[in-house]
Write an enzyme that holds these catalytic residues in place. Structure first.
Site, PDB file in Angstrom:
ATOM      1  N   SER A 129      24.348 -32.441  31.419  1.00  0.00           N
ATOM      2  CA  SER A 129      26.078 -32.885  31.179  1.00  0.00           C
ATOM      3  C   SER A 129      26.134 -32.575  29.872  1.00  0.00           C
ATOM      4  O   SER A 129      24.912 -33.244  28.779  1.00  0.00           O
ATOM      5  CB  SER A 129      26.171 -34.269  31.429  1.00  0.00           C
ATOM      6  N   TYR A 137      23.422 -43.244  31.134  1.00  0.00           N
ATOM      7  CA  TYR A 137      23.809 -41.898  32.202  1.00  0.00           C
ATOM      8  C   TYR A 137      22.517 -40.669  31.129  1.00  0.00           C
ATOM      9  O   TYR A 137      22.894 -39.766  31.545  1.00  0.00           O
ATOM     10  CB  TYR A 137      25.809 -41.336  32.534  1.00  0.00           C
TER      11      TYR A 137
END
Length: 234
Positions: free
Chosen positions: A185, A198
């Site tokens: 990501s 995250y």
């Protein structure tokens, strides 16, 4: 003054919508585009055996569809409560003329990860491509003070422990020329304050392949969408 590239294209006014975790495809408005009407394969994965975690929806479903249309058989994991979405992914794989195997699996559990790989080897005899896509994310607008230990543990066990266990178990069954791909990501490079846990895991999943490739057989390790690092002989 030149326009910022992020604002050069249409920005549809999507309606606000919330779902309980883990979320389902059906209620989404507009429906997600996984390539159902646009992706055309060209035989790049003909007769390959592939494994995709979190393949019931989102990026995972798009990968499963693409792999099948490129000629691969696909075993994919999903949470037990995502069975309806998993049926649709399996239908898309089979519609492409390939074998689909949907396996309920919570990758926070090492034994379930082991069984997932064992099932894949039992079905296909080998694993040509493993895609570690399944992940857990929970936004916390108040930042680190709002991230509980339970949430932090769940994020790490899903996004890091599961990836580690699956790679470790799969490697002996990946032939020379195979690949392991980790979905990462932008959070790995530009972490947001509301996604600190995250972002931590995505940073690790982006950089771990650079070390793993040093002790593996010639297997491609990498992370997407940012880069794929080929594994050299040693």
């Amino acid at each position: 003054m030149s326009q910022h590239p992020a604002h050069k294209h249409p920005e549809p006014d999507f309606p606000d919508q919330d779902q309980q975790h883990p979320g389902w495809t059906g209620p989404m408005d507009p429906p997600p585009d996984h390539g159902e009407d646009t992706y055309e394969g060209s035989g790049q994965l003909e007769n390959r055996a592939t494994v995709v975690t979190g393949g019931d929806s989102g990026i995972g479903r798009a990968v499963c569809l693409a792999f099948a249309r490129e000629g691969a058989d696909v075993l994919f994991s999903h949470l037990p409560e995502e069975e309806e979405d998993a049926h649709e992914t399996a239908r898309l794989i089979e519609e492409a003329g390939r074998k689909a195997v949907a396996v309920p699996c919570d990758i926070r559990d090492e034994e379930q990860c082991d069984r997932l790989i064992e099932r894949a080897v039992g079905e296909f005899g080998r694993i040509d491509v493993l895609v570690n896509n399944a992940a857990y994310q929970m936004s916390q607008p108040d930042g680190i003070q709002a991230i509980t230990t339970d949430q932090f543990d769940r994020v790490l066990r899903t996004n890091l422990y599961g990836m580690f266990w699956l790679c470790k178990k799969a490697l002996p069954h990946i032939p020379e020329g195979g690949a392991i791909i980790n979905t990462t990501s932008v959070q790995a490079y530009k972490p947001s304050p509301h996604l600190l846990d995250y972002a931590t895991t995505k940073g690790r999943s982006s950089h771990s392949p650079r070390g793993w490739r040093r002790w593996s057989r010639p297997t491609a390790f990498g992370s997407t969408p940012w880069h794929l690092d080929p594994c050299g002989r040693h």
